[in-house]
Scaffold this motif. Sequence first.
Motif, PDB file in Angstrom:
ATOM      1  N   PHE A 280       0.862  -1.179   0.000  1.00  0.00           N
ATOM      2  CA  PHE A 280       0.000   0.000   0.000  1.00  0.00           C
ATOM      3  C   PHE A 280       0.902   1.234   0.000  1.00  0.00           C
ATOM      4  CE2 PHE A 280      -2.443  -3.347   2.004  1.00  0.00           C
ATOM      5  CZ  PHE A 280      -3.723  -3.199   1.476  1.00  0.00           C
ATOM      6  N   LEU A 281       0.628   2.177  -0.896  1.00  0.00           N
ATOM      7  CA  LEU A 281       1.441   3.382  -1.007  1.00  0.00           C
ATOM      8  C   LEU A 281       0.541   4.607  -1.064  1.00  0.00           C
ATOM      9  CD1 LEU A 281       3.953   2.134  -3.728  1.00  0.00           C
ATOM     10  CD2 LEU A 281       4.408   2.367  -1.274  1.00  0.00           C
ATOM     11  N   ALA A 282       0.842   5.594  -0.231  1.00  0.00           N
ATOM     12  CA  ALA A 282       0.122   6.873  -0.232  1.00  0.00           C
ATOM     13  C   ALA A 282       1.162   7.982  -0.363  1.00  0.00           C
ATOM     14  CB  ALA A 282      -0.697   7.033   1.038  1.00  0.00           C
ATOM     15  N   PRO A 283       1.598   8.280  -1.604  1.00  0.00           N
ATOM     16  CA  PRO A 283       2.675   9.264  -1.785  1.00  0.00           C
ATOM     17  C   PRO A 283       2.275  10.671  -1.374  1.00  0.00           C
ATOM     18  CG  PRO A 283       2.388   7.894  -3.750  1.00  0.00           C
ATOM     19  CD  PRO A 283       1.215   7.653  -2.858  1.00  0.00           C
ATOM     20  N   SER A 284       0.986  11.000  -1.504  1.00  0.00           N
ATOM     21  CA  SER A 284       0.538  12.360  -1.229  1.00  0.00           C
ATOM     22  C   SER A 284      -0.464  12.370  -0.091  1.00  0.00           C
ATOM     23  CB  SER A 284      -0.106  12.961  -2.479  1.00  0.00           C
ATOM     24  OG  SER A 284      -0.667  14.234  -2.190  1.00  0.00           O
ATOM     25  N   ARG A 285      -0.473  13.453   0.649  1.00  0.00           N
ATOM     26  CA  ARG A 285      -1.470  13.628   1.705  1.00  0.00           C
ATOM     27  C   ARG A 285      -2.630  14.520   1.243  1.00  0.00           C
ATOM     28  NH1 ARG A 285       0.327  11.905   6.734  1.00  0.00           N
ATOM     29  NH2 ARG A 285       2.520  11.328   6.793  1.00  0.00           N
ATOM     30  N   GLU A 286      -2.566  14.931  -0.009  1.00  0.00           N
ATOM     31  CA  GLU A 286      -3.595  15.839  -0.519  1.00  0.00           C
ATOM     32  C   GLU A 286      -4.481  15.113  -1.522  1.00  0.00           C
ATOM     33  OE1 GLU A 286      -3.985  18.774   0.690  1.00  0.00           O
ATOM     34  OE2 GLU A 286      -2.184  18.648   1.945  1.00  0.00           O
ATOM     35  N   PRO A 287      -5.809  15.467  -1.590  1.00  0.00           N
ATOM     36  CA  PRO A 287      -6.692  14.881  -2.602  1.00  0.00           C
ATOM     37  C   PRO A 287      -6.212  15.225  -4.005  1.00  0.00           C
ATOM     38  CG  PRO A 287      -7.946  16.049  -0.922  1.00  0.00           C
ATOM     39  CD  PRO A 287      -6.504  16.422  -0.727  1.00  0.00           C
TER      40      PRO A 287
ATOM     41  N   GLN B 209      -2.818   0.274  -4.126  1.00  0.00           N
ATOM     42  CA  GLN B 209      -2.732  -1.071  -3.579  1.00  0.00           C
ATOM     43  C   GLN B 209      -2.253  -2.009  -4.692  1.00  0.00           C
ATOM     44  OE1 GLN B 209      -6.510  -2.838  -2.570  1.00  0.00           O
ATOM     45  NE2 GLN B 209      -5.617  -4.447  -1.284  1.00  0.00           N
ATOM     46  N   VAL B 210      -1.203  -2.780  -4.400  1.00  0.00           N
ATOM     47  CA  VAL B 210      -0.692  -3.783  -5.330  1.00  0.00           C
ATOM     48  C   VAL B 210      -0.650  -5.124  -4.601  1.00  0.00           C
ATOM     49  CG1 VAL B 210       1.271  -4.560  -6.726  1.00  0.00           C
ATOM     50  CG2 VAL B 210       0.685  -2.118  -6.623  1.00  0.00           C
ATOM     51  N   ILE B 211      -1.301  -6.135  -5.164  1.00  0.00           N
ATOM     52  CA  ILE B 211      -1.311  -7.486  -4.595  1.00  0.00           C
ATOM     53  C   ILE B 211      -0.579  -8.409  -5.559  1.00  0.00           C
ATOM     54  CG2 ILE B 211      -2.741  -9.440  -3.872  1.00  0.00           C
ATOM     55  CD1 ILE B 211      -4.995  -7.513  -3.243  1.00  0.00           C
ATOM     56  N   VAL B 212       0.270  -9.267  -5.010  1.00  0.00           N
ATOM     57  CA  VAL B 212       0.927 -10.326  -5.783  1.00  0.00           C
ATOM     58  C   VAL B 212       0.588 -11.644  -5.100  1.00  0.00           C
ATOM     59  CG1 VAL B 212       3.095 -11.260  -6.672  1.00  0.00           C
ATOM     60  CG2 VAL B 212       2.811  -8.781  -6.409  1.00  0.00           C
TER      61      VAL B 212
ATOM     62  N   ALA C 191       2.849   4.251   3.958  1.00  0.00           N
ATOM     63  CA  ALA C 191       2.879   2.953   3.273  1.00  0.00           C
ATOM     64  C   ALA C 191       2.564   1.842   4.261  1.00  0.00           C
ATOM     65  CB  ALA C 191       4.248   2.714   2.638  1.00  0.00           C
ATOM     66  N   ASN C 192       2.188   0.706   3.722  1.00  0.00           N
ATOM     67  CA  ASN C 192       2.005  -0.485   4.543  1.00  0.00           C
ATOM     68  C   ASN C 192       2.320  -1.715   3.704  1.00  0.00           C
ATOM     69  OD1 ASN C 192       1.457  -2.002   6.821  1.00  0.00           O
ATOM     70  ND2 ASN C 192      -0.728  -2.158   6.398  1.00  0.00           N
ATOM     71  N   LEU C 193       2.705  -2.788   4.377  1.00  0.00           N
ATOM     72  CA  LEU C 193       2.959  -4.080   3.764  1.00  0.00           C
ATOM     73  C   LEU C 193       2.109  -5.106   4.498  1.00  0.00           C
ATOM     74  CD1 LEU C 193       6.866  -3.880   3.604  1.00  0.00           C
ATOM     75  CD2 LEU C 193       5.250  -3.257   1.806  1.00  0.00           C
ATOM     76  N   ALA C 194       1.588  -6.079   3.773  1.00  0.00           N
ATOM     77  CA  ALA C 194       0.693  -7.047   4.403  1.00  0.00           C
ATOM     78  C   ALA C 194       0.831  -8.400   3.720  1.00  0.00           C
ATOM     79  CB  ALA C 194      -0.754  -6.565   4.355  1.00  0.00           C
ATOM     80  N   ARG C 195       0.323  -9.409   4.394  1.00  0.00           N
ATOM     81  CA  ARG C 195       0.333 -10.783   3.861  1.00  0.00           C
ATOM     82  C   ARG C 195      -0.960 -11.482   4.262  1.00  0.00           C
ATOM     83  NH1 ARG C 195       4.097 -15.850   6.055  1.00  0.00           N
ATOM     84  NH2 ARG C 195       3.174 -17.447   4.699  1.00  0.00           N
ATOM     85  N   HIS C 196      -1.482 -12.301   3.364  1.00  0.00           N
ATOM     86  CA  HIS C 196      -2.622 -13.145   3.692  1.00  0.00           C
ATOM     87  C   HIS C 196      -2.184 -14.603   3.678  1.00  0.00           C
ATOM     88  CE1 HIS C 196      -6.529 -15.314   2.755  1.00  0.00           C
ATOM     89  NE2 HIS C 196      -6.722 -14.765   3.952  1.00  0.00           N
ATOM     90  N   VAL C 197      -2.444 -15.311   4.785  1.00  0.00           N
ATOM     91  CA  VAL C 197      -2.211 -16.750   4.888  1.00  0.00           C
ATOM     92  C   VAL C 197      -3.570 -17.421   4.769  1.00  0.00           C
ATOM     93  CG1 VAL C 197      -1.301 -18.622   6.320  1.00  0.00           C
ATOM     94  CG2 VAL C 197      -0.225 -16.355   6.393  1.00  0.00           C
ATOM     95  N   SER C 198      -3.773 -18.219   3.726  1.00  0.00           N
ATOM     96  CA  SER C 198      -5.112 -18.747   3.468  1.00  0.00           C
ATOM     97  C   SER C 198      -5.513 -19.853   4.430  1.00  0.00           C
ATOM     98  CB  SER C 198      -5.208 -19.270   2.030  1.00  0.00           C
ATOM     99  OG  SER C 198      -4.377 -20.408   1.843  1.00  0.00           O
TER     100      SER C 198
END
Length: 571
Positions: A450-457, A469-472, A530-537
């Motif tokens: 997850f990436l949020a480069p800007s704090r403005e709309p 959001q990018v999922i692999v 930013a954030n990084l995450a993982r899903h364990v099924s």
Amino acid sequence: MSHTRPPRRTRLLVLAASIALLAGEGVARIAERPRLVTELRFPPGDVRTVLHRPAPGELGYERVPGAQLAEITHDSLGFRGDERPLAKPPGTFRILALGDSITYGAGIPLERTYPKVLESLLGGATTRIEVWNGGTIGYNARQEALWLERSGLAIQPDLVLVAACANDLGPRQVESTTRDGIVIREYAPPLVPLVLGAGPRARAITERSALARFAQRAGARFSHGAAAAPILDPQAEANAAAYRRIRDHAAAAGARTALVVFPMLGATDDGLEAVRRRIVEIGVALEIPTLDLADAFRALPPAELRLVATDPWHPNATGHALAAQEAARLLREEHLVPEAPSAELRVGGVGEATFRASPSVDVGAIDSAPSIDGSLDDDAWRRLTPLAAFLPLPDAPEPPARATLAWLAHDAERLYVAFRCADPDPGALRAAARSRDGDRIWDDDEVEVFLAPSREPRAGASGDAPFFQVIVSAAGAIYDREHGGRGLEWNAASLVSAVARDGDAWSAEVAIPFASLGRTAPLPGERWRANLARHVSAGPNGPEWLTWASMPRDSLLEPAHFGTIRFAAAR
């Protein structure tokens, strides 16, 4: 009143038995005498002699205050690190890290040693936490206990953190002298089979009688077989006595104690594995909060954790980072350190949730881009410290059952992210989604950025600033979306990703062009959320979401609670 003397035969039998017992005691005591195994000499100018000086009694030697050697610096008290006042400032919580060359960080820059990384992980806004590096090259547990009493308690620690490894329980005792340098004599320990859990009467007898100790050992072997030997190991008892001494002296000074056990890197020797487990058992039996790092270190191949390829004992900077992050988790779970600053959020107007402070990390600048093939064997990743502090979303029933590591790097054109996801059966991973932006890809085993480069709309838009959001997935499928903007119409142009599997993990790499985010290369020091995450099924705890930045509720789509990434200058 008359007394009847025992028959002559009885008196002779008693005398013979007494003589036999005395002779047996003598033989047993001779057998218990330490046997010199080897003698090591370090001449003037050697690392040990530059950094150490003679010390009285069994301590043998200690660190030289103010010593300097290449990048190594001792303060005026002999601790590795920069100068700090001996008097503890108000509002300061001090941790004393005890150990041998692993704690000292031989071959590791100060800022990447596990005590220093731990200090940065535990730092808070309300309580200053200091971690003093009291590691000494070559020390065993007894020397650590002696040094604590002699010097360590002078800094007024609130917590004593002891690091141990399998060679601390090896068949030796170390004594040191100094003549034309340092001489270390290593002795095989006496056969003193004291049982850790023995009662006071049994302990008193075995402490006084070598023959009783021999009988105790023989009886255990007869009753339980050779497998009982490690439980009665003399060096184990010596270490137990040292850890007990550390615990008790720390408690008398108002400090608590914790134990961190480092595994052998790539150990295939069942005996060494038994030694590691024995040290853990000792810590638990002494009611010392104990961390076994074996599971955490299995998240990476041994070759990626060793400081030197042929050295199975000393971890590199990646290993130190893993140790620090796991130690921070233990200390918080056991409430051994002040609570980290937390925020409170009212969820749905019903209740309140607390979560840990937002994490931050520097994104390393690299000279050459890694090959995006999923293997994680590029030098770009090896030189960086991984993130390992992934936690489950709120209300998860158990701690994470699967270790997760992540790396971040960048050059002038792309952000690179790599994941290594421990899993005992990578062949059983769920990988249903196959197409880009496939339906319910988040039900698969996958990782997310997850990436949020800007704090403005976005210009002309209302509401919150967009984030990406990018999922692999474990099958290599991609899902990319701009929340608060173009939604699934956005595709990260020129994004490259790859996944790979090995015997106990799967890994993923992704290269995200800054241009696809509508950005130019970040300026040095620029910060993004930013954030990084993982899903364990399907883990032991069922499906599980793991996240680097703590979320206040059961959702990853909370950009206000993302962590912070800070870009170093591109090379």
